[in-house]
Each structure stands twice: as structure tokens, then as C-alpha cells.
Motif scaffolding. Structure first.
Motif, short mmCIF file in Angstrom:
data_model
loop_
_atom_site.label_atom_id
_atom_site.label_comp_id
_atom_site.label_asym_id
_atom_site.label_seq_id
_atom_site.Cartn_x
_atom_site.Cartn_y
_atom_site.Cartn_z
N SER A 8 0.86 -1.18 0.00
CA SER A 8 0.00 0.00 0.00
C SER A 8 0.89 1.22 0.00
O SER A 8 2.12 1.12 -0.11
CB SER A 8 -0.90 0.01 1.24
OG SER A 8 -0.14 0.32 2.40
N HIS A 9 0.28 2.40 0.18
CA HIS A 9 1.04 3.64 0.30
C HIS A 9 1.71 3.78 1.65
O HIS A 9 2.53 4.67 1.86
CB HIS A 9 0.10 4.83 0.09
CG HIS A 9 -0.95 4.92 1.16
ND1 HIS A 9 -2.17 4.30 1.05
CD2 HIS A 9 -0.96 5.54 2.36
CE1 HIS A 9 -2.89 4.54 2.13
NE2 HIS A 9 -2.18 5.28 2.94
N ASP A 10 1.37 2.90 2.59
CA ASP A 10 1.69 3.08 4.00
C ASP A 10 2.89 2.21 4.40
O ASP A 10 2.76 0.99 4.57
CB ASP A 10 0.46 2.71 4.84
CG ASP A 10 0.62 3.04 6.31
OD1 ASP A 10 1.74 3.39 6.73
OD2 ASP A 10 -0.38 2.93 7.05
N VAL B 279 2.98 -0.46 7.35
CA VAL B 279 2.73 -1.90 7.24
C VAL B 279 4.04 -2.66 7.33
O VAL B 279 4.13 -3.69 8.01
CB VAL B 279 1.99 -2.22 5.92
CG1 VAL B 279 1.85 -3.73 5.73
CG2 VAL B 279 0.62 -1.56 5.90
N ALA B 280 5.06 -2.17 6.65
CA ALA B 280 6.38 -2.82 6.71
C ALA B 280 6.94 -2.73 8.12
O ALA B 280 7.48 -3.72 8.65
CB ALA B 280 7.33 -2.18 5.71
N ASP B 281 6.83 -1.56 8.75
CA ASP B 281 7.35 -1.40 10.11
C ASP B 281 6.68 -2.36 11.08
O ASP B 281 7.34 -2.98 11.93
CB ASP B 281 7.14 0.03 10.59
CG ASP B 281 7.98 1.04 9.83
OD1 ASP B 281 8.89 0.62 9.08
OD2 ASP B 281 7.71 2.25 9.97
N THR C 264 0.65 5.02 -5.36
CA THR C 264 1.99 4.67 -4.87
C THR C 264 3.10 4.81 -5.90
O THR C 264 4.27 4.74 -5.53
CB THR C 264 2.01 3.23 -4.33
OG1 THR C 264 1.70 2.31 -5.39
CG2 THR C 264 1.03 3.05 -3.19
N LYS C 265 2.76 5.00 -7.16
CA LYS C 265 3.81 4.99 -8.18
C LYS C 265 4.80 6.13 -8.01
O LYS C 265 5.97 5.99 -8.39
CB LYS C 265 3.19 5.01 -9.57
CG LYS C 265 2.41 6.27 -9.93
CD LYS C 265 1.82 6.15 -11.32
CE LYS C 265 1.05 7.41 -11.72
NZ LYS C 265 0.48 7.27 -13.08
N GLY C 266 4.37 7.23 -7.43
CA GLY C 266 5.30 8.33 -7.20
C GLY C 266 6.23 8.07 -6.04
O GLY C 266 7.44 8.30 -6.12
N ARG C 267 5.69 7.53 -4.96
CA ARG C 267 6.47 7.29 -3.75
C ARG C 267 7.24 5.98 -3.82
O ARG C 267 8.29 5.85 -3.18
CB ARG C 267 5.56 7.26 -2.52
CG ARG C 267 4.87 8.57 -2.20
CD ARG C 267 4.01 8.44 -0.97
NE ARG C 267 4.79 8.03 0.19
CZ ARG C 267 4.26 7.51 1.30
NH1 ARG C 267 2.97 7.30 1.38
NH2 ARG C 267 5.03 7.20 2.31
N MET C 268 6.71 5.00 -4.54
CA MET C 268 7.31 3.67 -4.57
C MET C 268 7.44 3.19 -6.01
O MET C 268 6.77 2.24 -6.42
CB MET C 268 6.45 2.69 -3.74
CG MET C 268 6.26 3.10 -2.30
SD MET C 268 5.19 1.93 -1.40
CE MET C 268 5.13 2.71 0.20
N PRO C 269 8.29 3.84 -6.78
CA PRO C 269 8.35 3.55 -8.23
C PRO C 269 8.79 2.13 -8.56
O PRO C 269 8.46 1.62 -9.64
CB PRO C 269 9.35 4.58 -8.75
CG PRO C 269 10.18 4.96 -7.57
CD PRO C 269 9.24 4.90 -6.40
#
Length: 226
Positions: A34-36, A39-41, A65-70
Motif C-alpha cells: 500500500s502507500h503506508d 505496514v512494513a514497520d 503509490t507509483k510516485g512514492r514507490m516507483p
């Protein structure tokens, strides 16, 4: 401005989405992309507590998410976990899933390809997606037991972290709509929705919190999304 009453209705949706599962050791943990990055943390925190020996991060990119997580949500989650000290051999990456159903089915296929036996899954999602993630997983992987987890936080804390109050309300409304309509299309198992939650959802829709709703035209099945 969002009214006090609208926030009260949103709180009902937020509380309902929480499964209130107690984390316990599982065969594997799956962090839903996701954008968040929280979740990983949270997945890493549970790994450190010994709740799973292996993590699967799953997710491609989306419009949000494509901008933040390309390089893809799962890849960025993996990077975050490595930064936090998780060994590389304790992480698998599933980079292709574009909705919650694919998160489950493609993660399952990856684990099967690796010959990893799974009887239980610790399913980590955004706080307001616990119930839909659970309903999806139970439909698509009925042989496994699922325990849901997310970053422990209040609605107001989540709004502060996102800095987009109206979007948070819209996302909660969208998640509830999917729980209501997806079972009839075979995407999720049914969930009992209390009357006050349904009423809160309907009132928020009538007040214009609709940007995250999926179309429900007669004769047209919705396309499952993230």
C-alpha cells in the motif's frame, strides 16, 4: 470541513474494521502492499517478536503509490525491512499483485513454489483494511488460518499521519462498501455488518464521501481493487 457527526460515523467504521486479533506465532507473515510504510514497520516488529520466521511482502504499484514507490510496494517494503535489520533470507518479494485478492493468491503461489508449508498466516495491513483483508484471505485460501494485525493507532493518529482527513473518510467508506458487495461476486466471504455501522456508512455516502466507491451499475460486476 468534516462535521463532528461525520467523524462519529467514521469512528464507527474504523472500529468495525479492526479485527482485534491477538498476534501469535504463524507459519509466515504477509505484508500487504500500500502507500503506508507503516505496514512494513509493523511486520518487522512482529518478526522481531518471533511471530513468524519468514516475511512475504506483496504489491506492485498503483496510482497512489507509483510516485512514492516507483519500484513497487513490495520492493520498497523489503528495503525498509532490511534497513530495520531483518535478514535478506527471511524476506520474499511478490511484486505483481495489484489488488487484495492478488496479494493473497500470488503470495500463496510463491510460497508453494518455494516448497514452504503454510498452516497459518499473520496478515499485516493498514488499520482500516484488517477486516477486508481477512474476508478476502478466508475466501481465497480457506485451508489456512489467518491472524490480522496492523499498526496500533487511533483514527485521529492515522489522520495525522496521512494529513488528508477527507481522503481517510473516503477510504473507510470505500472499504465498507467492498465488504458489503464483494461477497456476492465471490471476492470475499460474507461479514456480519452491524446496523449502526451500515447506517453510518449510508450517511457518509449521502454527505458526499464517495471518491473511493466502486461502480455498482446494474448488470456490471465491480472490479476488485486495492
Amino acid at each position: 470541513m468534516i462535521s463532528v457527526q461525520d467523524w462519529e460515523h467514521t469512528q464507527l467504521l474504523w472500529d468495525y474494521q479492526q479485527m482485534h486479533h491477538e498476534p501469535r506465532p504463524c507459519s509466515v507473515g504477509i505484508g500487504l502492499g500500500s502507500h503506508d510504510l507503516g505496514v512494513a514497520d509493523t511486520t518487522v516488529a512482529l518478526y522481531r517478536r518471533g511471530m513468524m520466521p519468514l516475511i512475504v511482502f506483496t504489491g506492485a504499484t498503483s496510482q497512489t503509490t507509483k510516485g512514492r514507490m516507483p519500484r513497487g510496494e513490495a520492493e520498497h517494503y523489503r528495503d525498509r525491512a532490511l534497513e530495520l535489520g531483518v535478514p535478506a533470507d527471511a524476506i520474499l518479494v511478490e511484486p505483481n499483485a495489484r489488488n487484495t485478492g492478488q496479494n493473497i493468491t500470488l503470495s500463496r503461489s510463491l510460497l508453494e513454489e518455494r516448497g514452504i508449508e503454510v498452516s497459518s498466516v499473520l496478515l499485516v495491513s493498514k488499520p482500516y483494511e484488517e477486516r477486508r483483508a481477512y474476508a478476502t484471505a478466508r475466501k481465497l485460501w480457506p485451508e489456512a488460518e489467518f491472524v490480522c494485525a496492523s499498526t496500533p493507532m487511533t483514527l485521529s493518529e492515522y489522520v495525522d499521519s496521512i494529513q488528508a482527513p477527507r481522503l481517510v473518510v473516503d477510504m473507510l467508506v470505500g472499504s465498507l462498501q467492498r465488504l458489503l458487495i464483494y461477497p456476492m461476486h465471490g471476492f470475499t466471504v460474507p461479514q456480519e455488518v452491524p446496523g449502526d455501522v451500515t447506517q453510518a456508512y449510508e450517511r457518509l455516502v449521502s454527505h458526499g464521501f464517495t471518491s473511493r466507491l466502486v461502480p455498482t451499475d446494474v448488470g456490471t460486476a465491480p472490479v476488485p481493487d486495492a
